[in-house]
Design a protein around this motif. Sequence first.
Motif, mmCIF file in Angstrom:
data_model
loop_
_atom_site.group_PDB
_atom_site.id
_atom_site.type_symbol
_atom_site.label_atom_id
_atom_site.label_comp_id
_atom_site.label_asym_id
_atom_site.label_seq_id
_atom_site.Cartn_x
_atom_site.Cartn_y
_atom_site.Cartn_z
ATOM 1 N N GLN A 49 0.826 -1.209 0.000
ATOM 2 C CA GLN A 49 0.000 0.000 0.000
ATOM 3 C C GLN A 49 0.859 1.258 0.000
ATOM 4 O O GLN A 49 0.542 2.231 -0.680
ATOM 5 C CB GLN A 49 -0.936 0.014 1.204
ATOM 6 N N LEU A 50 1.942 1.254 0.749
ATOM 7 C CA LEU A 50 2.855 2.405 0.746
ATOM 8 C C LEU A 50 3.423 2.642 -0.650
ATOM 9 O O LEU A 50 3.536 3.796 -1.098
ATOM 10 C CB LEU A 50 3.987 2.201 1.746
ATOM 11 N N ASN A 51 3.770 1.562 -1.339
ATOM 12 C CA ASN A 51 4.276 1.694 -2.708
ATOM 13 C C ASN A 51 3.204 2.259 -3.633
ATOM 14 O O ASN A 51 3.497 3.114 -4.474
ATOM 15 C CB ASN A 51 4.766 0.344 -3.239
ATOM 16 N N ASP A 52 1.979 1.791 -3.510
ATOM 17 C CA ASP A 52 0.879 2.305 -4.332
ATOM 18 C C ASP A 52 0.640 3.786 -4.059
ATOM 19 O O ASP A 52 0.433 4.573 -4.985
ATOM 20 C CB ASP A 52 -0.415 1.519 -4.075
ATOM 21 N N ILE A 53 0.678 4.169 -2.802
ATOM 22 C CA ILE A 53 0.479 5.573 -2.429
ATOM 23 C C ILE A 53 1.596 6.432 -3.008
ATOM 24 O O ILE A 53 1.350 7.528 -3.538
ATOM 25 C CB ILE A 53 0.395 5.731 -0.894
ATOM 26 N N GLU A 54 2.817 5.950 -2.940
ATOM 27 C CA GLU A 54 3.953 6.690 -3.494
ATOM 28 C C GLU A 54 3.794 6.877 -5.001
ATOM 29 O O GLU A 54 4.043 7.967 -5.535
ATOM 30 C CB GLU A 54 5.262 5.963 -3.174
ATOM 31 N N LYS A 55 3.364 5.833 -5.702
ATOM 32 C CA LYS A 55 3.145 5.938 -7.155
ATOM 33 C C LYS A 55 2.041 6.943 -7.468
ATOM 34 O O LYS A 55 2.166 7.743 -8.405
ATOM 35 C CB LYS A 55 2.797 4.574 -7.743
ATOM 36 N N ASN A 71 1.115 9.485 -5.616
ATOM 37 C CA ASN A 71 1.634 10.816 -5.306
ATOM 38 C C ASN A 71 2.552 11.317 -6.425
ATOM 39 O O ASN A 71 2.534 12.498 -6.771
ATOM 40 C CB ASN A 71 2.370 10.830 -3.969
ATOM 41 N N GLN A 72 3.343 10.431 -6.995
ATOM 42 C CA GLN A 72 4.221 10.811 -8.107
ATOM 43 C C GLN A 72 3.391 11.216 -9.329
ATOM 44 O O GLN A 72 3.721 12.186 -10.015
ATOM 45 C CB GLN A 72 5.171 9.670 -8.458
ATOM 46 N N GLU A 73 2.329 10.463 -9.595
ATOM 47 C CA GLU A 73 1.446 10.799 -10.716
ATOM 48 C C GLU A 73 0.777 12.155 -10.498
ATOM 49 O O GLU A 73 0.668 12.963 -11.415
ATOM 50 C CB GLU A 73 0.392 9.723 -10.922
ATOM 51 N N ILE A 74 0.322 12.405 -9.296
ATOM 52 C CA ILE A 74 -0.307 13.692 -8.963
ATOM 53 C C ILE A 74 0.714 14.822 -9.136
ATOM 54 O O ILE A 74 0.397 15.885 -9.680
ATOM 55 C CB ILE A 74 -0.897 13.662 -7.539
ATOM 56 N N GLN A 75 1.931 14.588 -8.676
ATOM 57 C CA GLN A 75 2.977 15.602 -8.794
ATOM 58 C C GLN A 75 3.301 15.882 -10.258
ATOM 59 O O GLN A 75 3.500 17.040 -10.632
ATOM 60 C CB GLN A 75 4.240 15.161 -8.037
#
Length: 133
Positions: free
Chosen positions: A117-123, A125-129
């Motif tokens: 889940q942390l990896n999914d959240i990081e991905k 967040n990167q897409e949003i950024q």
Amino acid sequence: MRYLRMMIIGLLISLSSSYILVTLSLLSSNEVALGTELLEQIIIAAILGIAIGLLSIIFDIEPLPFTIQLLLHLVAVTACVLTAGYFGHWFDSGVWYVLIAEGIIYLIVWCILYVLQLNDIEKMNQEIQKRKD
């Protein structure tokens, strides 16, 4: 489709966990398991894994806080494990051995899910950024 995915994941986790536990049990007791016994244990583990996978539906109940969902899931999983243990004759070494094994497996699975889940959240967040830039 989501429920089928949860059932398959539960099945795979259960079969791999039971394989490890049966192997450790046989090695520590120097016993030999016959084909019918192993088949029975595989069937019990498969049914247990599917049931536990389906129990993940508890996390779809939106009005309940996550801690209540987790507690309900743990209680339901423990009930399933104790039922499977009864039919699989897992209590020869004691109920505590089964409950400790369940706790260890439960903790490992949740740690793995947490990291995923942390990896999914990081991905995400990167897409949003990327979209903001």
